[in-house]
Design a protein around this motif. Structure first.
Motif, PDB file in Angstrom:
ATOM      1  N   VAL A   1     -17.096  -0.476 -14.052  1.00 54.88           N
ATOM      2  CA  VAL A   1     -16.430  -1.408 -13.145  1.00 54.88           C
ATOM      3  C   VAL A   1     -14.963  -1.022 -12.966  1.00 54.88           C
ATOM      4  N   ALA A   2     -14.318  -0.627 -14.086  1.00 55.74           N
ATOM      5  CA  ALA A   2     -12.913  -0.222 -13.979  1.00 55.74           C
ATOM      6  C   ALA A   2     -12.761   0.980 -13.059  1.00 55.74           C
ATOM      7  N   HIS A   3     -13.701   1.930 -13.169  1.00 52.38           N
ATOM      8  CA  HIS A   3     -13.644   3.102 -12.276  1.00 52.38           C
ATOM      9  C   HIS A   3     -13.825   2.679 -10.824  1.00 52.38           C
ATOM     10  N   SER A   4     -14.790   1.770 -10.587  1.00 46.98           N
ATOM     11  CA  SER A   4     -15.041   1.327  -9.215  1.00 46.98           C
ATOM     12  C   SER A   4     -13.838   0.575  -8.655  1.00 46.98           C
ATOM     13  N   VAL A   5     -13.239  -0.276  -9.494  1.00 50.72           N
ATOM     14  CA  VAL A   5     -12.068  -1.020  -9.036  1.00 50.72           C
ATOM     15  C   VAL A   5     -10.908  -0.074  -8.760  1.00 50.72           C
ATOM     16  N   GLY A   6     -10.798   0.973  -9.566  1.00 46.96           N
ATOM     17  CA  GLY A   6      -9.763   1.970  -9.290  1.00 46.96           C
ATOM     18  C   GLY A   6      -9.967   2.641  -7.952  1.00 46.96           C
ATOM     19  N   ILE A   7     -11.215   2.992  -7.631  1.00 47.18           N
ATOM     20  CA  ILE A   7     -11.525   3.580  -6.326  1.00 47.18           C
ATOM     21  C   ILE A   7     -11.194   2.590  -5.209  1.00 47.18           C
ATOM     22  N   ILE A   8     -11.571   1.312  -5.433  1.00 43.22           N
ATOM     23  CA  ILE A   8     -11.282   0.295  -4.422  1.00 43.22           C
ATOM     24  C   ILE A   8      -9.781   0.204  -4.166  1.00 43.22           C
ATOM     25  N   ALA A   9      -8.986   0.211  -5.251  1.00 39.33           N
ATOM     26  CA  ALA A   9      -7.535   0.113  -5.091  1.00 39.33           C
ATOM     27  C   ALA A   9      -6.982   1.304  -4.315  1.00 39.33           C
ATOM     28  N   LEU A  10      -7.470   2.518  -4.638  1.00 38.87           N
ATOM     29  CA  LEU A  10      -6.993   3.706  -3.929  1.00 38.87           C
ATOM     30  C   LEU A  10      -7.362   3.653  -2.452  1.00 38.87           C
ATOM     31  N   GLN A  11      -8.610   3.280  -2.154  1.00 36.48           N
ATOM     32  CA  GLN A  11      -9.050   3.234  -0.760  1.00 36.48           C
ATOM     33  C   GLN A  11      -8.299   2.142   0.006  1.00 36.48           C
ATOM     34  N   ALA A  12      -8.107   0.983  -0.652  1.00 36.54           N
ATOM     35  CA  ALA A  12      -7.380  -0.095   0.030  1.00 36.54           C
ATOM     36  C   ALA A  12      -5.933   0.321   0.306  1.00 36.54           C
ATOM     37  N   GLY A  13      -5.305   1.015  -0.663  1.00 35.19           N
ATOM     38  CA  GLY A  13      -3.941   1.489  -0.439  1.00 35.19           C
ATOM     39  C   GLY A  13      -3.863   2.486   0.689  1.00 35.19           C
ATOM     40  N   ALA A  14      -4.869   3.409   0.724  1.00 26.17           N
ATOM     41  CA  ALA A  14      -4.890   4.392   1.807  1.00 26.17           C
ATOM     42  C   ALA A  14      -5.068   3.706   3.163  1.00 26.17           C
ATOM     43  N   ALA A  15      -5.949   2.689   3.195  1.00 24.16           N
ATOM     44  CA  ALA A  15      -6.159   1.965   4.458  1.00 24.16           C
ATOM     45  C   ALA A  15      -4.896   1.255   4.898  1.00 24.16           C
ATOM     46  N   ALA A  16      -4.173   0.668   3.957  1.00 20.68           N
ATOM     47  CA  ALA A  16      -2.950  -0.045   4.318  1.00 20.68           C
ATOM     48  C   ALA A  16      -1.896   0.897   4.889  1.00 20.68           C
ATOM     49  N   ARG A  17      -1.871   2.138   4.398  1.00 26.45           N
ATOM     50  CA  ARG A  17      -0.850   3.079   4.873  1.00 26.45           C
ATOM     51  C   ARG A  17      -1.136   3.582   6.280  1.00 26.45           C
ATOM     52  N   VAL A  18      -2.427   3.688   6.662  1.00 26.20           N
ATOM     53  CA  VAL A  18      -2.753   4.304   7.955  1.00 26.20           C
ATOM     54  C   VAL A  18      -3.349   3.306   8.933  1.00 26.20           C
ATOM     55  N   VAL A  19      -3.279   2.001   8.621  1.00 21.97           N
ATOM     56  CA  VAL A  19      -3.957   1.035   9.475  1.00 21.97           C
ATOM     57  C   VAL A  19      -3.385   1.019  10.883  1.00 21.97           C
ATOM     58  N   HIS A  20      -2.091   1.293  11.045  1.00 20.67           N
ATOM     59  CA  HIS A  20      -1.486   1.259  12.373  1.00 20.67           C
ATOM     60  C   HIS A  20      -1.513   2.626  13.053  1.00 20.67           C
ATOM     61  N   THR A  21      -1.505   3.691  12.274  1.00 19.25           N
ATOM     62  CA  THR A  21      -1.445   5.032  12.879  1.00 19.25           C
ATOM     63  C   THR A  21      -2.820   5.664  13.047  1.00 19.25           C
ATOM     64  N   ARG A  22      -3.738   5.400  12.139  1.00 19.51           N
ATOM     65  CA  ARG A  22      -5.093   5.992  12.196  1.00 19.51           C
ATOM     66  C   ARG A  22      -6.123   4.903  11.912  1.00 19.51           C
ATOM     67  N   PRO A  23      -6.431   4.094  12.872  1.00 21.51           N
ATOM     68  CA  PRO A  23      -7.367   2.978  12.654  1.00 21.51           C
ATOM     69  C   PRO A  23      -8.740   3.420  12.178  1.00 21.51           C
ATOM     70  N   ASP A  24      -9.240   4.585  12.695  1.00 23.45           N
ATOM     71  CA  ASP A  24     -10.568   5.042  12.282  1.00 23.45           C
ATOM     72  C   ASP A  24     -10.592   5.382  10.787  1.00 23.45           C
ATOM     73  N   ALA A  25      -9.552   6.061  10.310  1.00 22.65           N
ATOM     74  CA  ALA A  25      -9.484   6.390   8.883  1.00 22.65           C
ATOM     75  C   ALA A  25      -9.367   5.119   8.051  1.00 22.65           C
ATOM     76  N   ALA A  26      -8.612   4.148   8.532  1.00 21.41           N
ATOM     77  CA  ALA A  26      -8.492   2.890   7.806  1.00 21.41           C
ATOM     78  C   ALA A  26      -9.838   2.167   7.724  1.00 21.41           C
ATOM     79  N   ARG A  27     -10.566   2.196   8.876  1.00 22.83           N
ATOM     80  CA  ARG A  27     -11.880   1.543   8.900  1.00 22.83           C
ATOM     81  C   ARG A  27     -12.833   2.240   7.919  1.00 22.83           C
ATOM     82  N   GLU A  28     -12.797   3.576   7.865  1.00 23.65           N
ATOM     83  CA  GLU A  28     -13.658   4.315   6.929  1.00 23.65           C
ATOM     84  C   GLU A  28     -13.309   3.984   5.475  1.00 23.65           C
TER      85      GLU A  28
END
Length: 410
Positions: free
Chosen positions: A206-233
């Motif tokens: 679970v800790a590993h999965s939550v770590g992945i979730i945190a990384l993906q959520a952070g990546a989405a937050a950084r590109v949500v305005h510039t790369r919507p498709d990458a954020a959606r993925e």
């Protein structure tokens, strides 16, 4: 600790055979005491008037019938069987012209008394002892009332053998019950330890999965305005990881809450960094390592190979790992077969060897208890048994939840 050697023939003989053998030995001893053996001036016992007459032989045959019938009934109706054997002993005494039931005629009753005391509860065993001693007392009482001679001293020796047989039987009963209690306690402890181990592995997963979730959520937050498709993925990956983690927790949480003692293990855990839980992709590495250690592992896969929920993959890997370890340590085999079957609704793993049977030589089942516990927590089916042609087979069927999204790995 290696198992102690045993005599297979003696171990396989049922109680009826032992009682019948004791009766035959008694009859033979009765005969030998009444003939002059080499080196003797005269026989040890006087030959009765009826011993070799037709009526005496008829009585002996009748006693034989009672004794064999009692031996056959011993496991189904133990007290009735003992009564028949005691009646046979008293009846066989009649043609001997003696003042007591001799020890030779009581050997079968002693054997029956031992098995009753060794296998049945205390109340039944006590009734059996009272029946045996009561028979001796009634025999002497009847002779006394008839004015016949009494062999009281010899009968006390016979009664002593009955008490000794009963005590040895009770000792065997208590020893077996104590051993069963220890085995049950050790198995329960193994189950608790296995549940705690599963809980720790689930924590890491679970800790590993939550770590992945945190990384993906952070990546989405950084590109949500510039790369919507990458954020959606990235957010889709977050959703997949969250669903898989919640699915695994939902299946295991209720059982793990009942795991017994809490704490005591957390401080002993290895403080190594978290890593993804092992799964079916790691079986090739396990097979290679075991083969290099001297036991060839043949790994076969059937069905559509696909990612499964992490808790199922981890449990399947642990079951194969423990089974292969048992083959290496206990089976004395040079190879084993590991098969993984990806079914539409369940995953089946099977480990088969052609050795001497891991279940017969391994310590009392801690590894098997752990595997069974893992399968039970996932509502699957588990079996482990020797093969008729030799060897041992472990099979685990783990149901794959319907609608589980296994398209992405976490």
């Amino acid at each position: 600790m290696s198992p102690s050697p045993s005599l297979p023939l003696l171990k396989r003989m049922p109680p009826a055979h032992w009682v019948t053998a004791a009766w035959c030995v008694g009859v033979l001893l009765t005969f030998l005491l009444r003939v002059r053996m080499p080196g003797e001036v005269e026989p040890s016992a006087r030959v009765g008037v009826l011993f070799l007459r037709w009526d005496g032989i008829v009585v002996q045959l009748a006693s034989w019938t009672l004794a064999v019938r009692g031996a056959v009934l011993l496991e189904r109706r133990p007290l009735r069987a003992l009564a028949l054997v005691l009646a046979a002993g008293a009846l066989a005494t009649m043609p001997l012209s003696v003042a007591e039931i001799p020890l030779a005629q009581f050997l079968a009753a002693d054997a029956a008394l031992y098995f009753i005391a060794a296998r049945l509860p205390r109340r039944t065993a006590a009734l059996a002892l009272a029946l045996a001693l009561g028979t001796l007392l009634v025999f002497l009482t009847v002779r006394g009332l008839m004015g016949w001679p009494l062999g009281t001293s010899a009968e006390l020796v016979v009664a002593l053998t009955a008490v000794v047989a009963w005590l040895v039987g009770r000792s065997a009963f208590e020893t077996r019950r104590h051993g069963e209690a220890l085995a049950a306690r050790a198995t329960a402890q193994a189950v608790v330890e296995e549940r705690l181990r599963i809980a720790r592995e689930m924590h890491d997963m679970v800790a590993h999965s939550v770590g992945i979730i945190a990384l993906q959520a952070g990546a989405a937050a950084r590109v949500v305005h510039t790369r919507p498709d990458a954020a959606r993925e990235a957010m889709s990956a977050v959703e997949t990881a969250g669903r898989e983690t919640l699915s695994g927790l939902r299946r295991l949480l209720v059982a793990l809450r009942e795991s017994g003692p809490e704490g005591g293990h957390g401080a002993e855990r290895d403080a190594s960094p978290l890593r993804p839980a092992e799964g079916l992709d790691d079986l090739d590495r396990l097979a290679a390592a075991t083969t290099s250690a001297g036991v060839r592992v043949e790994l076969t896969r059937r069905g559509e190979r696909r990612p499964l929920p992490p808790d199922i993959e981890l449990s399947a890997f642990r079951i194969v790992q423990e089974s292969v370890t048992n083959v290496v340590r206990h089976a004395a085999a040079d190879a084993c077969l590991v098969s993984v079957d990806y079914g539409p609704e369940e995953l089946t793993v099977q480990v088969t060897d052609r050795g001497r049977g891991t279940g017969a030589t391994a310590p009392p089942g801690f590894g098997l208890a752990g595997m069974r516990e893992r399968v039970a927590l996932l509502h699957g089916e588990f079996s482990a048994a020797p093969l008729a042609e030799g060897g041992f087979r472990v099979t685990a069927r783990l149901p794959v939840p319907a609608g589980a999204d296994t398209g992405a790995s976490v």
